[in-house]
Write a protein that holds these residues in place. Structure first.
Motif, PDB file in Angstrom:
ATOM      1  N   ALA A  43      14.899  -8.884   2.384  1.00 46.51           N
ATOM      2  CA  ALA A  43      14.953  -9.794   3.527  1.00 46.51           C
ATOM      3  C   ALA A  43      16.381 -10.056   4.000  1.00 46.51           C
ATOM      4  N   ARG A  44      17.345 -10.078   3.056  1.00 50.98           N
ATOM      5  CA  ARG A  44      18.702 -10.484   3.443  1.00 50.98           C
ATOM      6  C   ARG A  44      19.543  -9.360   4.045  1.00 50.98           C
ATOM      7  N   ILE A  45      19.498  -8.180   3.389  1.00 49.47           N
ATOM      8  CA  ILE A  45      20.383  -7.107   3.884  1.00 49.47           C
ATOM      9  C   ILE A  45      19.673  -5.757   4.002  1.00 49.47           C
ATOM     10  N   GLY A  46      18.406  -5.698   3.587  1.00 49.84           N
ATOM     11  CA  GLY A  46      17.749  -4.403   3.438  1.00 49.84           C
ATOM     12  C   GLY A  46      16.725  -4.074   4.503  1.00 49.84           C
ATOM     13  N   CYS A  47      15.500  -3.858   4.038  1.00 47.17           N
ATOM     14  CA  CYS A  47      14.419  -3.374   4.904  1.00 47.17           C
ATOM     15  C   CYS A  47      14.359  -4.139   6.231  1.00 47.17           C
ATOM     16  N   MET A  48      14.387  -5.473   6.160  1.00 43.87           N
ATOM     17  CA  MET A  48      14.048  -6.261   7.343  1.00 43.87           C
ATOM     18  C   MET A  48      15.163  -6.333   8.398  1.00 43.87           C
ATOM     19  N   PRO A  49      16.375  -6.799   8.066  1.00 42.51           N
ATOM     20  CA  PRO A  49      17.388  -6.833   9.138  1.00 42.51           C
ATOM     21  C   PRO A  49      17.711  -5.447   9.688  1.00 42.51           C
ATOM     22  N   SER A  50      17.638  -4.420   8.816  1.00 47.98           N
ATOM     23  CA  SER A  50      17.939  -3.077   9.334  1.00 47.98           C
ATOM     24  C   SER A  50      16.885  -2.681  10.367  1.00 47.98           C
ATOM     25  N   ALA A  84      22.965  -9.813  20.475  1.00 50.18           N
ATOM     26  CA  ALA A  84      22.087  -8.911  19.722  1.00 50.18           C
ATOM     27  C   ALA A  84      22.220  -9.176  18.224  1.00 50.18           C
ATOM     28  N   LEU A  85      23.467  -9.308  17.755  1.00 54.42           N
ATOM     29  CA  LEU A  85      23.692  -9.586  16.329  1.00 54.42           C
ATOM     30  C   LEU A  85      23.109 -10.934  15.935  1.00 54.42           C
ATOM     31  N   GLU A  86      23.210 -11.880  16.855  1.00 51.48           N
ATOM     32  CA  GLU A  86      22.642 -13.210  16.599  1.00 51.48           C
ATOM     33  C   GLU A  86      21.130 -13.103  16.400  1.00 51.48           C
ATOM     34  N   HIS A  87      20.501 -12.270  17.228  1.00 43.57           N
ATOM     35  CA  HIS A  87      19.050 -12.079  17.117  1.00 43.57           C
ATOM     36  C   HIS A  87      18.700 -11.477  15.741  1.00 43.57           C
ATOM     37  N   VAL A  88      19.505 -10.483  15.308  1.00 42.89           N
ATOM     38  CA  VAL A  88      19.254  -9.870  13.989  1.00 42.89           C
ATOM     39  C   VAL A  88      19.338 -10.953  12.914  1.00 42.89           C
ATOM     40  N   ARG A  89      20.362 -11.799  13.015  1.00 44.89           N
ATOM     41  CA  ARG A  89      20.548 -12.843  11.992  1.00 44.89           C
ATOM     42  C   ARG A  89      19.433 -13.881  12.050  1.00 44.89           C
ATOM     43  N   ASP A  90      18.994 -14.219  13.267  1.00 43.40           N
ATOM     44  CA  ASP A  90      17.897 -15.196  13.413  1.00 43.40           C
ATOM     45  C   ASP A  90      16.656 -14.718  12.680  1.00 43.40           C
ATOM     46  N   LEU A  91      16.297 -13.455  12.972  1.00 43.35           N
ATOM     47  CA  LEU A  91      15.079 -12.925  12.333  1.00 43.35           C
ATOM     48  C   LEU A  91      15.277 -12.765  10.823  1.00 43.35           C
ATOM     49  N   ARG A  92      16.487 -12.309  10.452  1.00 44.97           N
ATOM     50  CA  ARG A  92      16.777 -12.182   9.018  1.00 44.97           C
ATOM     51  C   ARG A  92      16.576 -13.534   8.329  1.00 44.97           C
ATOM     52  N   ASP A  93      17.121 -14.599   8.937  1.00 45.47           N
ATOM     53  CA  ASP A  93      17.000 -15.921   8.324  1.00 45.47           C
ATOM     54  C   ASP A  93      15.538 -16.351   8.240  1.00 45.47           C
ATOM     55  N   THR A  94      14.747 -15.954   9.246  1.00 44.40           N
ATOM     56  CA  THR A  94      13.319 -16.276   9.200  1.00 44.40           C
ATOM     57  C   THR A  94      12.668 -15.581   8.008  1.00 44.40           C
ATOM     58  N   PHE A  95      12.999 -14.295   7.820  1.00 41.52           N
ATOM     59  CA  PHE A  95      12.409 -13.565   6.685  1.00 41.52           C
ATOM     60  C   PHE A  95      12.840 -14.187   5.358  1.00 41.52           C
ATOM     61  N   VAL A  96      14.120 -14.530   5.263  1.00 42.12           N
ATOM     62  CA  VAL A  96      14.622 -15.138   4.017  1.00 42.12           C
ATOM     63  C   VAL A  96      13.902 -16.467   3.775  1.00 42.12           C
ATOM     64  N   ASP A  97      13.782 -17.290   4.831  1.00 44.37           N
ATOM     65  CA  ASP A  97      13.119 -18.592   4.683  1.00 44.37           C
ATOM     66  C   ASP A  97      11.680 -18.420   4.212  1.00 44.37           C
ATOM     67  N   LEU A  98      11.004 -17.392   4.761  1.00 41.07           N
ATOM     68  CA  LEU A  98       9.613 -17.152   4.357  1.00 41.07           C
ATOM     69  C   LEU A  98       9.534 -16.808   2.868  1.00 41.07           C
ATOM     70  N   VAL A  99      10.470 -15.959   2.420  1.00 38.35           N
ATOM     71  CA  VAL A  99      10.483 -15.595   0.992  1.00 38.35           C
ATOM     72  C   VAL A  99      10.724 -16.840   0.150  1.00 38.35           C
ATOM     73  N   LEU A 100      11.755 -17.616   0.534  1.00 42.96           N
ATOM     74  CA  LEU A 100      12.106 -18.797  -0.266  1.00 42.96           C
ATOM     75  C   LEU A 100      10.946 -19.797  -0.314  1.00 42.96           C
TER      76      LEU A 100
END
Ligand code: FAD
Length: 471
Positions: A43-50, A84-100
C-alpha cells in the motif's frame, strides 16, 4: 524487560498480518514487531501507488489518440505534475488507512511493538531494550530496494522508497534496471512528461524468457522511449546531475531511478546467530512447503523468503506460517501455476511455465499477434503478441508469454486453465464472446491445436488469417 509469548511475528506486511490472523485464533500470547512505518509495502510504496501512477499516466496518454476519434484540442492538454503526484499520494494514503483500520489500529501496545528486531539466539529476540522469549517466531520482514553502495543516500537518487514522496519530478531520469518495476515506473514517468532513458545490462525486458515475445515487447516500448540493453550502465556525476553510459551511448540526466532488484530484508535480524546455514541473500535454509527453518520453531514468509515478490504469495505464506506456528500438524504451501503481470501499457504477462523451463522437444508452440484482433483495433491498442505452449504428448496447456492489451485478464484465464489441467481441446470447448480480447487467445489455441498434430520440424506454428469480425 523480558516478555514471554507463544509467537513473535516480525514484520507487519501482508505476510505478517495474515500470520497474526491465524495465530490469534489459537492464542492471545503473541506480539507483532514492526520496524519503520506501518501500512505494508504493497500500500505504501508498492503495488498500489505504482498502479495509481500508471493509470494516471495512461489516462493522460490518451490525448495522443483523441484526434483520430474526431476530438480536437488534445495537443493543448497539459498535466500538472504536482497535482498528479498529490493524487498518487491521496490514493496511497487511502490504501494505507484501509490496511491500518483493518489490522494494526485495533492492536494494543501489548501486542504491537514498534522497532527493529534482532535475534540474540534461536530462542530470544531483542527490540530496543526489550527481550522477547517466544515459543515460535515468524520472520516476515519483506524485501528492500537494492542500490549500489556508492549511490546509497546520494542526492538525486530515486527508488520506489522515495519516488512517490517527491513534490516535483525531474526533467530527465535514467531508469537503471528494466525488470517489472523499471518498466512500469519508467513508462509512467515518460508519459507524465519526463525524459526517460532505460538501461539494463542484460537483453531481457521485464524478465520475459520467451525470445520472440521479448523481441516484440522491446520493439513496442522502444518506440515510446529509449531502452539501452547489453552493457553494464556506468554512472557518474555530471553538472549537478548524472551521466550514464551504456557501451558507446552516453545520456545526461537530472536524476537516477534504481530498479535493479529487491532483496530479502534479513541482515538486521542477525540470523547468523541461529546457527543454521544461510543461502543467497542471507535467507536461511527452509522447507518451502511448511516454511519452517531447519529444525527450529522459526518460519519464513513473504518477500523475506527471497525470489520474485508477489503479494498473493506473501499473504498465503503468512496464513501457513501463522497456522504452523501454533499447530503440531503442519499445513503445506502448494505453489500454483505461476503468474506474473507487468502493468505497463500494453501489459506483459507470463502464465504457467516460462519458455526456458520447457522441454522444447516435447512442446508445441503457437503464436498470435494482437494486430488483427478486432477488439484491440477498436481500443486503438492492437500491438503485441502472445505465445502459448502445450505438451505434445498429453495436449495439456503448459504456459504462455504475452505482451498486449488487457493481458492481465488473459493471464488469469490461462493460469486457471493450466491449474485445472486443461488440454488445448478442453480450453477450446469453453465459451468465448465477441468482440473481445479473449478471441486472441481463442485463435492462439486453435493454432496450438494444429501445432500439436504437426511435426516439431515444421516449426509448430503458422500465422492465422486476420480476425476482424469473429469466426
Ligand atoms: C514498486 C512495487 C510494485 C509492486 N507491484 C506488485 C504487483 O503489482 N503485484 C504483486 O503481487 N506484488 C507487487 N509488489 C510486491 C509486493 O508489494 C510484495 O510482494 C508484498 O508487499 C510483500 O509483503 P511482505 O509482507 O512480505 O513484506 P512487507 O509488506 O515489505 O512487510 C515487511 C515489514 O517488515 C518490517 N521489517 C523489516 N525488517 C524488520 C525487523 N528487523 N524488525 C521489525 N520489522 C522489520 C518492514 O519495515 C515492513 O513493515 C510490488 C512491490 C513493489 C516495491
Amino acid at each position: 524487560m523480558t516478555i514471554k509469548v507463544d509467537v513473535a511475528i516480525i514484520g507487519a506486511g501482508h505476510a505478517g498480518l495474515n500470520a497474526v490472523k491465524e495465530v490469534r485464533k489459537v492464542t492471545d500470547r503473541w506480539v507483532l514487531i514492526n520496524g519503520g512505518p506501518l501500512g505494508t509495502t504493497c500500500a505504501r510504496i508498492g503495488c498500489m501507488p505504482s498502479k495509481v501512477a500508471i493509470h494516471l499516466a495512461e489516462t493522460y496518454q490518451i490525448r495522443e489518440r483523441l484526434g483520430r476519434y474526431g476530438v480536437e484540442g488534445g495537443e493543448h492538454l497539459r498535466i500538472n505534475q504536482q497535482a498528479a503526484l498529490e493524487h498518487v499520494r491521496d490514493l496511497r494514503d487511502t490504501f494505507v488507512d484501509l490496511v491500518l483500520a483493518n489490522t494494526t489500529d485495533e492492536m494494543d501496545a501489548e501486542h504491537l511493538i514498534d522497532g527493529y528486531a534482532e535475534f540474540i539466539d534461536a530462542g530470544r529476540l531483542k527490540v530496543g531494550e526489550r527481550i522477547i522469549e517466544p515459543e515460535a517466531v515468524i520472520i516476515a520482514t519483506g524485501a528492500r530496494s537494492v542500490v549500489p553502495q556508492e549511490w546509497q543516500d546520494a542526492d538525486g537518487v530515486l527508488t520506489v522508497d522515495n519516488l512517490f514522496d517527491q513534490e516535483q519530478l525531474p526533467e530527465s531520469v535514467a531508469v537503471i534496471g528494466l525488470g517489472p518495476i523499471g518498466l512500469e515506473i519508467g513508462q509512467a514517468l515518460h508519459r507524465l512528461g519526463i525524459e526517460v532513458t532505460g538501461f539494463d545490462h542484460g537483453e531481457r525486458l521485464a524478465r520475459i524468457a520467451d525470445p520472440v515475445v521479448n523481441r516484440a515487447a522491446i520493439d513496442i516500448f522502444q518506440r515510446e522511449f529509449p531502452l539501452l540493453f547489453g552493457h553494464e550502465p556506468e554512472i557518474s556525476r555530471r553538472n549537478g546531475g548524472f551521466a550514464v553510459r551504456s557501451g558507446e551511448r552516453e545520456v545526461a540526466v537530472e536524476q537516477i531511478f534504481f530498479a535493479v532488484g529487491r532483496q530479502a530484508h534479513l541482515a538486521p535480524l542477525k540470523l547468523e546467530r541461529l546457527g543454521v546455514p544461510l543461502g543467497a541473500q542471507g535467507v536461511p535454509r527452509f522447507d518451502p512447503a511448511t516454511l519452517k527453518v531447519s529444525k527450529l520453531p522459526i518460519y519464513l514468509a513473504g518477500d523475506a523468503t527471497g525470489g520474485i515478490a508477489n503479494l498473493q504469495r506473501a499473504a498465503e505464506h503468512g496464513r501457513i506460517a501463522g497456522f504452523n506456528a501454533v499447530h503440531r500438524r503442519k499445513r503445506r504451501y502448494v505453489s500454483r501455476a505461476p503468474m506474473a503481470i507487468i502493468f505497463s501499457e500494453p501489459n506483459i504477462a507470463i502464465a504457467g511455465r516460462q519458455w526456458n523451463e520447457l522441454d522444447q522437444a516435447r512442446t508445441a508452440v503457437a503464436q498470435q499477434r494482437f494486430g488483427p484482433v478486432g477488439r484491440a483495433l477498436i481500443m486503438g491498442q492492437n500491438r503485441g503478441m502472445m505465445r502459448v505452449y502445450a505438451d505434445r504428448r498429453s495436449g495439456r496447456l503448459l504456459g504462455a508469454a504475452m505482451v498486449g492489451p488487457r493481458c492481465e485478464h488473459l493471464a488469469h484465464l490461462l493460469c486457471w486453465a493450466i491449474e485445472s489441467g486443461f488440454t488445448v481441446d478442453r480450453a477450446l470447448d469453453m465459451p468465448f464472446y465477441h468482440p473481445v480480447i479473449e478471441e486472441a487467445l481463442q485463435d492462439a489455441l486453435i493454432e496450438l491445436r494444429e501445432a500439436l498434430h504437426a511435426s516439431p520440424a515444421r516449426g509448430g506454428w503458422r500465422r492465422l488469417a486476420p480476425r476482424l469480425v469473429g469466426t
